[in-house]
Design an enzyme around this catalytic site. Structure first.
Site, short mmCIF file in Angstrom:
data_model
loop_
_atom_site.label_atom_id
_atom_site.label_comp_id
_atom_site.label_asym_id
_atom_site.label_seq_id
_atom_site.Cartn_x
_atom_site.Cartn_y
_atom_site.Cartn_z
N ASP A 1 0.87 -1.18 0.10
CA ASP A 1 -0.01 0.03 -0.10
C ASP A 1 0.89 1.05 -0.21
OD1 ASP A 1 -2.79 1.23 2.33
OD2 ASP A 1 -2.53 1.69 0.40
N SER B 1 -2.97 -9.81 1.76
CA SER B 1 -3.44 -10.15 3.45
C SER B 1 -2.05 -11.12 3.85
CB SER B 1 -4.62 -11.06 3.57
OG SER B 1 -5.62 -9.90 3.69
N TYR C 1 -1.43 -8.30 7.33
CA TYR C 1 -2.50 -8.97 7.99
C TYR C 1 -2.22 -10.49 8.14
CZ TYR C 1 -5.47 -4.74 6.97
OH TYR C 1 -5.78 -3.60 6.77
N1 APR Z 1 5.39 -5.23 -4.75
C1 APR Z 1 4.73 -6.47 -4.60
N2 APR Z 1 4.38 -6.80 -3.48
C2 APR Z 1 4.60 -6.25 -2.39
C3 APR Z 1 5.54 -5.06 -2.31
C4 APR Z 1 5.72 -4.53 -3.71
N3 APR Z 1 6.19 -3.38 -3.89
N4 APR Z 1 5.52 -4.60 -0.94
C5 APR Z 1 5.14 -5.55 -0.31
N5 APR Z 1 4.57 -6.53 -1.11
C6 APR Z 1 3.88 -7.84 -0.70
C7 APR Z 1 4.34 -8.30 0.73
O1 APR Z 1 5.68 -9.01 0.66
C8 APR Z 1 3.30 -9.32 1.01
O2 APR Z 1 3.38 -10.54 0.28
O3 APR Z 1 2.70 -7.51 -0.41
C9 APR Z 1 2.31 -8.65 0.18
C10 APR Z 1 1.01 -7.93 0.96
O4 APR Z 1 1.68 -7.47 2.27
P1 APR Z 1 1.11 -6.08 2.78
O5 APR Z 1 1.55 -4.91 2.04
O6 APR Z 1 1.56 -5.88 4.17
O7 APR Z 1 -0.56 -6.20 2.80
P2 APR Z 1 -1.56 -7.04 3.86
O8 APR Z 1 -0.98 -8.04 4.50
O9 APR Z 1 -2.79 -7.17 2.94
O10 APR Z 1 -1.77 -5.83 4.74
C11 APR Z 1 -2.66 -4.80 4.45
O11 APR Z 1 -0.98 -3.22 5.56
O12 APR Z 1 0.48 -1.55 4.60
C12 APR Z 1 -0.92 -1.82 5.28
O13 APR Z 1 -2.31 -0.10 4.80
C13 APR Z 1 -1.93 -1.48 4.29
O14 APR Z 1 -3.40 -1.85 6.74
C14 APR Z 1 -3.13 -2.53 5.40
C15 APR Z 1 -2.27 -3.58 5.34
#
Ligand code: APR
Length: 169
Positions: free
Chosen positions: A32, A115, A119
């Site tokens: 995000d 997630s 998450y």
């Molecule tokens: N490109 C691709 N994948 C990515 C990138 C990127 N630039 N950065 C992180 N990831 C991957 C992480 O390694 C993980 O496998 O995205 C996946 C989802 O992880 P998160 O970003 O932590 O998302 P999530 O687990 O769904 O949690 C969402 O995190 O950042 C906050 O605002 C967001 O509150 C929300 C929560």
């Protein structure tokens, strides 16, 4: 066609990238944060007009400074052990992202592993749900990309994709 690769999703030149957002849609950490940084401040300004997004649903916005034309923000479930409907909510997040993509004529789309970061959704279970939804929509899109952030994630997706192929016979 489904492609599994290690990539920073913010660099992908596709019609839409999917963001693993939170209910506010106003940015955060993880993917995000990366997407909002790459899209620029207009993404948050635009999303402020959307009034948030319930878990399992999806919203669409322009890509602004990203190479992708659109950002589809979806909110995956927080993992609480698996007995609070997490699997259904995660499946909805993928399926609603596909539906809003279809409604907007999107043909190439990239997903992060929704997630499985902050998450804390177990990666293998999440990958099985993700690939199940992707297989259902595979022939409705020119290209579906799983943008994994690590080689480990690529291995997980590849292993589970092979399970699907074997099951298909
Ligand atoms: N490109 C691709 N994948 C990515 C990138 C990127 N630039 N950065 C992180 N990831 C991957 C992480 O390694 C993980 O496998 O995205 C996946 C989802 O992880 P998160 O970003 O932590 O998302 P999530 O687990 O769904 O949690 C969402 O995190 O950042 C906050 O605002 C967001 O509150 C929300 C929560």
């Amino acid at each position: 066609m489904i492609k599994i690769l290690k990539a920073d999703i913010t660099t992908l030149q596709v019609d839409a990238i999917v963001n693993a957002a939170n209910n506010s849609l106003l940015g955060g950490g993880g993917v995000d944060g990366a997407i909002h940084r790459a899209a620029g401040p207009q993404l948050r300004q635009y999303n402020q007009t959307l009034g948030g997004c319930p878990t399992g649903e999806a919203r669409i916005s322009p890509g602004f400074e990203l190479p992708a034309r659109y950002v589809i923000s979806t909110v995956g479930p927080v993992w609480h052990g698996g007995n609070q409907g997490e699997a259904g909510l995660l499946e909805n997040a993928y399926r609603n992202s596909f539906r809003i993509a279809q409604d907007n004529g999107i043909e190439t789309i990239a997903f992060p592993a929704i997630s499985t970061g902050v998450y804390a959704y177990p990666k293998e279970q999440a990958a099985r749900i993700a690939l199940g939804a992707m297989k259902d929509f595979e022939n409705k899109f020119e290209q579906i990309i799983v943008a994994c952030h690590s080689e480990g994630d690529v291995e997980i997706y590849r292993k589970i994709s092979k399970e699907f192929e074997r099951a298909k016979g």
